[in-house]
Every structure is written in structure tokens, then in C-alpha cells.
Motif scaffolding. Structure first.
Motif, PDB file in Angstrom:
ATOM      1  N   ASN A  70      82.256  65.425  32.596  1.00  0.00           N
ATOM      2  CA  ASN A  70      81.460  65.586  31.386  1.00  0.00           C
ATOM      3  C   ASN A  70      82.269  66.168  30.226  1.00  0.00           C
ATOM      4  O   ASN A  70      81.977  65.884  29.065  1.00  0.00           O
ATOM      5  CB  ASN A  70      80.226  66.426  31.686  1.00  0.00           C
ATOM      6  N   ARG A  71      83.274  66.978  30.547  1.00  0.00           N
ATOM      7  CA  ARG A  71      84.169  67.453  29.485  1.00  0.00           C
ATOM      8  C   ARG A  71      84.860  66.274  28.806  1.00  0.00           C
ATOM      9  O   ARG A  71      85.025  66.249  27.577  1.00  0.00           O
ATOM     10  CB  ARG A  71      85.213  68.414  30.059  1.00  0.00           C
ATOM     11  N   ASN A  83      79.615  70.463  44.015  1.00  0.00           N
ATOM     12  CA  ASN A  83      80.669  69.657  43.389  1.00  0.00           C
ATOM     13  C   ASN A  83      80.642  69.793  41.871  1.00  0.00           C
ATOM     14  O   ASN A  83      81.025  68.878  41.145  1.00  0.00           O
ATOM     15  CB  ASN A  83      80.480  68.185  43.783  1.00  0.00           C
ATOM     16  N   ARG A  84      80.225  70.972  41.402  1.00  0.00           N
ATOM     17  CA  ARG A  84      80.018  71.131  39.962  1.00  0.00           C
ATOM     18  C   ARG A  84      81.300  70.962  39.156  1.00  0.00           C
ATOM     19  O   ARG A  84      81.263  70.451  38.041  1.00  0.00           O
ATOM     20  CB  ARG A  84      79.356  72.467  39.655  1.00  0.00           C
ATOM     21  N   GLU A  85      82.434  71.387  39.702  1.00  0.00           N
ATOM     22  CA  GLU A  85      83.675  71.256  38.926  1.00  0.00           C
ATOM     23  C   GLU A  85      84.024  69.792  38.687  1.00  0.00           C
ATOM     24  O   GLU A  85      84.559  69.443  37.634  1.00  0.00           O
ATOM     25  CB  GLU A  85      84.815  71.995  39.618  1.00  0.00           C
ATOM     26  N   LYS A  86      83.728  68.934  39.654  1.00  0.00           N
ATOM     27  CA  LYS A  86      83.970  67.501  39.459  1.00  0.00           C
ATOM     28  C   LYS A  86      83.051  66.950  38.373  1.00  0.00           C
ATOM     29  O   LYS A  86      83.474  66.141  37.528  1.00  0.00           O
ATOM     30  CB  LYS A  86      83.750  66.752  40.770  1.00  0.00           C
ATOM     31  N   ILE A  87      81.789  67.378  38.396  1.00  0.00           N
ATOM     32  CA  ILE A  87      80.841  66.926  37.379  1.00  0.00           C
ATOM     33  C   ILE A  87      81.252  67.439  36.005  1.00  0.00           C
ATOM     34  O   ILE A  87      81.253  66.697  35.009  1.00  0.00           O
ATOM     35  CB  ILE A  87      79.410  67.379  37.722  1.00  0.00           C
ATOM     36  N   LEU A  88      81.630  68.709  35.938  1.00  0.00           N
ATOM     37  CA  LEU A  88      82.000  69.298  34.654  1.00  0.00           C
ATOM     38  C   LEU A  88      83.259  68.662  34.080  1.00  0.00           C
ATOM     39  O   LEU A  88      83.363  68.461  32.865  1.00  0.00           O
ATOM     40  CB  LEU A  88      82.176  70.809  34.806  1.00  0.00           C
ATOM     41  N   GLN A  89      84.208  68.331  34.937  1.00  0.00           N
ATOM     42  CA  GLN A  89      85.416  67.666  34.450  1.00  0.00           C
ATOM     43  C   GLN A  89      85.072  66.298  33.876  1.00  0.00           C
ATOM     44  O   GLN A  89      85.568  65.920  32.793  1.00  0.00           O
ATOM     45  CB  GLN A  89      86.436  67.523  35.580  1.00  0.00           C
ATOM     46  N   THR A 144      74.019  69.669  31.028  1.00  0.00           N
ATOM     47  CA  THR A 144      75.434  69.867  31.325  1.00  0.00           C
ATOM     48  C   THR A 144      75.848  69.161  32.600  1.00  0.00           C
ATOM     49  O   THR A 144      77.004  68.732  32.734  1.00  0.00           O
ATOM     50  CB  THR A 144      75.732  71.373  31.436  1.00  0.00           C
ATOM     51  N   TYR A 145      74.903  69.011  33.551  1.00  0.00           N
ATOM     52  CA  TYR A 145      75.238  68.436  34.857  1.00  0.00           C
ATOM     53  C   TYR A 145      74.776  66.996  35.034  1.00  0.00           C
ATOM     54  O   TYR A 145      74.911  66.437  36.122  1.00  0.00           O
ATOM     55  CB  TYR A 145      74.656  69.311  35.971  1.00  0.00           C
ATOM     56  N   SER A 146      74.222  66.393  33.984  1.00  0.00           N
ATOM     57  CA  SER A 146      73.928  64.950  33.972  1.00  0.00           C
ATOM     58  C   SER A 146      72.933  64.493  35.026  1.00  0.00           C
ATOM     59  O   SER A 146      72.996  63.360  35.498  1.00  0.00           O
ATOM     60  CB  SER A 146      75.232  64.140  34.137  1.00  0.00           C
ATOM     61  N   LEU A 147      71.984  65.367  35.386  1.00  0.00           N
ATOM     62  CA  LEU A 147      71.016  65.006  36.417  1.00  0.00           C
ATOM     63  C   LEU A 147      69.584  65.339  35.999  1.00  0.00           C
ATOM     64  O   LEU A 147      68.860  66.048  36.712  1.00  0.00           O
ATOM     65  CB  LEU A 147      71.366  65.712  37.735  1.00  0.00           C
ATOM     66  N   PRO A 148      69.143  64.824  34.845  1.00  0.00           N
ATOM     67  CA  PRO A 148      67.773  65.122  34.417  1.00  0.00           C
ATOM     68  C   PRO A 148      66.716  64.577  35.362  1.00  0.00           C
ATOM     69  O   PRO A 148      65.605  65.105  35.429  1.00  0.00           O
ATOM     70  CB  PRO A 148      67.677  64.473  33.031  1.00  0.00           C
ATOM     71  N   GLY A 149      67.063  63.529  36.115  1.00  0.00           N
ATOM     72  CA  GLY A 149      66.094  62.939  37.027  1.00  0.00           C
ATOM     73  C   GLY A 149      65.783  63.773  38.253  1.00  0.00           C
ATOM     74  O   GLY A 149      64.793  63.515  38.946  1.00  0.00           O
ATOM     75  N   LEU A 150      66.597  64.780  38.535  1.00  0.00           N
ATOM     76  CA  LEU A 150      66.305  65.639  39.676  1.00  0.00           C
ATOM     77  C   LEU A 150      65.178  66.616  39.381  1.00  0.00           C
ATOM     78  O   LEU A 150      64.504  67.088  40.299  1.00  0.00           O
ATOM     79  CB  LEU A 150      67.549  66.435  40.095  1.00  0.00           C
ATOM     80  N   ARG A 151      64.987  66.972  38.120  1.00  0.00           N
ATOM     81  CA  ARG A 151      63.961  67.933  37.714  1.00  0.00           C
ATOM     82  C   ARG A 151      64.130  69.271  38.439  1.00  0.00           C
ATOM     83  O   ARG A 151      63.169  69.872  38.928  1.00  0.00           O
ATOM     84  CB  ARG A 151      62.540  67.393  37.940  1.00  0.00           C
ATOM     85  N   VAL A 180      70.404  75.745  28.825  1.00  0.00           N
ATOM     86  CA  VAL A 180      70.641  74.425  29.397  1.00  0.00           C
ATOM     87  C   VAL A 180      71.807  73.708  28.724  1.00  0.00           C
ATOM     88  O   VAL A 180      72.410  72.801  29.291  1.00  0.00           O
ATOM     89  CB  VAL A 180      69.345  73.585  29.327  1.00  0.00           C
ATOM     90  N   TYR A 181      72.173  74.152  27.500  1.00  0.00           N
ATOM     91  CA  TYR A 181      73.298  73.555  26.785  1.00  0.00           C
ATOM     92  C   TYR A 181      74.512  74.465  26.761  1.00  0.00           C
ATOM     93  O   TYR A 181      75.127  74.681  25.723  1.00  0.00           O
ATOM     94  CB  TYR A 181      72.901  73.233  25.339  1.00  0.00           C
ATOM     95  N   SER A 182      74.886  75.014  27.892  1.00  0.00           N
ATOM     96  CA  SER A 182      76.127  75.794  27.919  1.00  0.00           C
ATOM     97  C   SER A 182      77.292  74.855  27.626  1.00  0.00           C
ATOM     98  O   SER A 182      77.341  73.726  28.101  1.00  0.00           O
ATOM     99  CB  SER A 182      76.316  76.469  29.278  1.00  0.00           C
ATOM    100  N   PRO A 183      78.245  75.307  26.795  1.00  0.00           N
ATOM    101  CA  PRO A 183      79.300  74.400  26.307  1.00  0.00           C
ATOM    102  C   PRO A 183      80.232  73.928  27.409  1.00  0.00           C
ATOM    103  O   PRO A 183      80.508  74.640  28.370  1.00  0.00           O
ATOM    104  CB  PRO A 183      80.033  75.251  25.270  1.00  0.00           C
ATOM    105  N   LEU A 184      80.736  72.706  27.227  1.00  0.00           N
ATOM    106  CA  LEU A 184      81.574  72.077  28.244  1.00  0.00           C
ATOM    107  C   LEU A 184      83.064  72.195  27.956  1.00  0.00           C
ATOM    108  O   LEU A 184      83.875  71.990  28.846  1.00  0.00           O
ATOM    109  CB  LEU A 184      81.201  70.594  28.350  1.00  0.00           C
ATOM    110  N   ALA A 185      83.421  72.475  26.727  1.00  0.00           N
ATOM    111  CA  ALA A 185      84.844  72.518  26.370  1.00  0.00           C
ATOM    112  C   ALA A 185      85.020  73.437  25.185  1.00  0.00           C
ATOM    113  O   ALA A 185      84.088  74.108  24.748  1.00  0.00           O
ATOM    114  CB  ALA A 185      85.347  71.105  26.057  1.00  0.00           C
ATOM    115  N   GLY A 186      86.227  73.466  24.656  1.00  0.00           N
ATOM    116  CA  GLY A 186      86.498  74.302  23.503  1.00  0.00           C
ATOM    117  C   GLY A 186      86.805  75.729  23.917  1.00  0.00           C
ATOM    118  O   GLY A 186      86.778  76.089  25.098  1.00  0.00           O
TER     119      GLY A 186
END
Length: 386
Positions: free
Chosen positions: A290-291, A282-288, A235-242, A206-212
Motif C-alpha cells: 500500500n505504500r 501479514n501486515r508488513e506485506k500489506i503495508l509495503q 490502510t489495510y485494504s480490507l473494507p469487506g471484512l468489516r 483509520v487513516y494512519s499514514p502509510l509513508a512520509g
């Protein structure tokens, strides 16, 4: 045996209290400056739907005629296909939707472990990965991670603990709470140890790295008995979706999970599935997004650490959890409780992870919350300088 009793001839093992969740359940709603959480700052529903080029009202308007039945039991084909894109060697057929990564972990452990099985896990790590096995009657041995070794897993120690009777190795990559990463070379060494005794390797990713430049690889892509669990929470900032999932290249393992899943979940719900598809599309938008949060907020923490004599930190590997060491003349639990009461700043005491005189610092919150929280924490630490 402590915590063990018998019911109708069966051994029942009482599960331990979940330290971090017990702490947060008690205190998180009282915080004014919550710098304890392990997710990147959560997206709002408005922000999520906007990523898909629509409004919240328009998104749900399209769903107005959708029946609120069970929906897709394993997750919709769109969901399974999008998750499969995250892996090199896992097909959509071998993706099972779950209730968050905690649901994924529970499914895997429940399906595979039996009383007397031998499990190996690092310590500290996410408590579910060792106390669920123990509650199922498994014997758990720990590889203790050392702060002086940057919290890295010692594969030689692992090899010394694993035996021909070892059923499973449970890992968290990146690690919660330390935020440190087991890179590809080390994970391949873990696989070699597991393969030699035909053990499963379960990795909560669940904690795959976002940068580096870290060389992260999923266990599901490098081991035939590898099982990856993950979710949209961190990583995707949506804990409320479960919404989470299990992934493995092994058909036999996934089919076994299907059987146990029918007893534990059935489905995750129509609306959550649709929102998960929107997020993954839209994961690339979310990841950008969050990076940027991780990189910018980590710089704030670095500068703070350099000036704070009572705190040390092995830097996290561009994931939203970190584990600070506190040089203070009182226990960490009492300190964190009084810190919250007196300043409104919330940390998770290291004792909740079994590591006293530390605290989990969740630095990927709102930037101003982080700055204010760290400033108040510094002022509070100065009382020990008198």
C-alpha cells in the motif's frame, strides 16, 4: 428545535442524512472510473490468503470443522494480541473488536455521551463524529479547518471553544476528507487542552499514514482518557471484512464499552475474525504494497494538478483520501452528477461533507483507473473554458 420531537416524555433528535454514504449508495455501482473511494485498492481473497503462503481453498479447508457459532465475543486472543502490537501503551485486554471503525465510533459515542453533553469536533470531518453526538442530544461546537491553513487544526481555537463542561473532543487523524495529518506535537497540545477539563479525546485513526516522515502517534499512547478507533478498511485494504476495534489504556473506559457492546454487536463472526488475524499477521506485506500504491498514485495526482487550472489541492499526507477544490461555474453536486452520467467518472461532491465547490478524490484505486479517470475529468472541465 428543528429535528427534535418528544416520545413518552423523552427528547428524540432526528439524525441527519449521512452525506457521503448517501451519495455513494446511490451512485458508486454506476461508475466505470471510481476515483471517489477512501480506501487503498482492496485486496482480493486470493491475494490475502497468498500473503499467508497458502491458497484460498487451503485456508478455508482448515476451517471446515469450525463451528459457525458466535466465536470470540471481543475478538480472538490472536486478534487482540496482534492489534495491541500497534500501540505502545495498550494491552490486548483493552482491545475490543467491532464492526469496522464505524461500529467502533458508534460504540464509543453511544457509551459516553448523554443529552446536554458538550462535544467539540473539527469541520470538515467524518460526519459520524458529530452527527451521532447531536442525535444523542449532545451540543456540538466546531473548529472550522481552513484550506488556506492547509486544513490544519488550530489548537488555539480549540482551547477557546473547550469549556469545563466539555465532555469530549472528536477527531479524525488523518482527516477525512482532506487527508491532512495532526502530528504528534499538535496532538499533544490537544491532550493538554483536554486534560485541563478532564475531557475524553476520541480519535478515528483509520487513516494512519502509510509513508512520509510525518510523526504520527495514536491518542491511546499519549493520553489516559484517549480512545482510538481503527479498522482494516483503509490502510489495510480490507473494507469487506468489516473488522475494526477500539483501543484505550484506560481500564474503566474499556469496561464501560464492554457493557454497551453487549447491546450493539455481540461478535463479528468466526470467518471475519480468522481473516483479520491472517491480515494482521501479514501486515508488513500489506503495508509495503500500500505504500507503493499511495506513493506512486500520489505522484500521478501531483502531475495532474500542476497541469489542471481548474483544480487545487492541499496534498494528503500519504493517506488514501484527498479533497480537491473546483473552480467551476456550477455547483459541485450537479457537476459530480453530470460528470458521472457523461463520463462514468465518480467523485464525491464536497457538499456531502458540507464544503461546497470541492470533491473527494480517492486516488489509491487501480493505477489505470486513476489515469483514465483524471484524463476524462480534465476533458470534462474543459467545457468551462469556452
Amino acid at each position: 428545535m428543528k429535528g427534535t420531537f418528544f416520545r413518552n416524555g423523552a427528547i428524540i433528535i432526528e439524525i441527519a442524512k449521512f452525506g457521503v454514504e448517501e451519495w455513494l449508495n446511490k451512485w458508486e455501482k454506476e461508475a466505470r472510473f471510481d476515483i471517489s473511494q477512501s480506501s487503498v485498492a482492496a485486496l482480493t481473497l486470493r491475494e490475502l490468503t497468498a500473503l499467508g503462503g497458502t491458497t484460498t481453498a487451503a485456508f478455508f479447508e482448515k476451517l471446515n470443522s469450525r463451528k459457525m457459532d458466535y466465536g470470540w465475543i471481543e475478538g480472538s486472543p490472536a486478534f487482540k494480541n496482534l492489534v495491541a502490537e500497534l500501540y505502545q501503551n495498550v494491552t490486548a485486554e483493552n482491545i475490543l473488536q467491532t464492526n469496522g471503525s464505524t461500529g467502533a465510533n458508534m460504540l464509543v459515542l453511544y457509551a459516553l455521551l448523554h443529552p446536554g453533553d458538550h462535544v467539540v469536533a473539527p469541520f470538515p470531518t467524518y460526519q459520524q463524529l458529530y452527527d451521532i453526538p447531536r442525535s444523542l442530544g449532545a451540543h456540538v461546537d466546531f473548529i472550522h479547518l481552513e484550506e488556506d491553513a492547509n486544513w490544519q487544526l488550530d489548537v488555539d481555537r480549540l482551547a477557546a471553544i473547550v469549556t469545563p463542561k466539555t465532555k469530549m473532543i472528536c477527531l479524525n487523524n488523518a482527516n477525512n476528507p482532506t487527508g491532512t495529518l495532526l502530528e504528534r506535537t499538535a496532538l499533544e497540545q490537544v491532550v493538554a487542552v483536554a486534560r485541563a477539563v478532564d475531557a475524553y479525546v476520541v480519535v478515528d485513526e483509520v487513516y494512519s499514514p502509510l509513508a512520509g516522515s510525518s510523526d504520527f502517534v495514536s491518542i491511546a499512547d499519549i493520553y489516559e482518557k484517549g480512545i482510538a478507533t481503527n479498522s482494516l478498511s483503509k490502510t489495510y485494504s480490507l473494507p469487506g471484512l468489516r473488522i475494526g476495534w477500539v483501543a484505550s489504556p484506560n481500564d474503566e473506559i474499556i469496561n464501560l464499552f464492554r457493557k454497551y457492546r453487549d447491546y450493539t454487536l455481540i461478535s463479528s463472526g468466526v470467518l471475519d475474525n480468522e481473516l483479520a488475524v491472517l491480515a494482521l499477521s501479514n501486515r508488513e506485506k500489506i503495508l509495503q504494497r500500500n505504500r507503493e500504491i499511495v506513493s506512486e498514485n500520489l505522484e500521478i495526482v501531483k502531475h495532474w494538478i500542476e497541469k489542471e487550472p481548474r483544480v487545487e489541492l492541499v496534498l494528503p499526507n500519504y493517506v488514501p483520501t484527498s479533497f480537491i477544490k473546483l473552480t467551476i461555474p456550477e455547483d459541485d453536486y450537479s457537476f459530480c452528477a453530470s460528470l458521472l452520467k457523461d463520463t462514468g467518472v465518480l467523485l464525491v461532491p464536497g457538499s456531502a461533507f458540507g464544503v461546497p465547490q470541492h470533491a473527494r478524490l480517492g486516488y489509491c484505486c487501480n493505477k489505470e483507473i486513476l489515469k483514465q479517470g483524471l484524463s476524462l475529468l480534465t476533458r470534462y472541465l474543459r467545457k468551462f473554458d469556452i
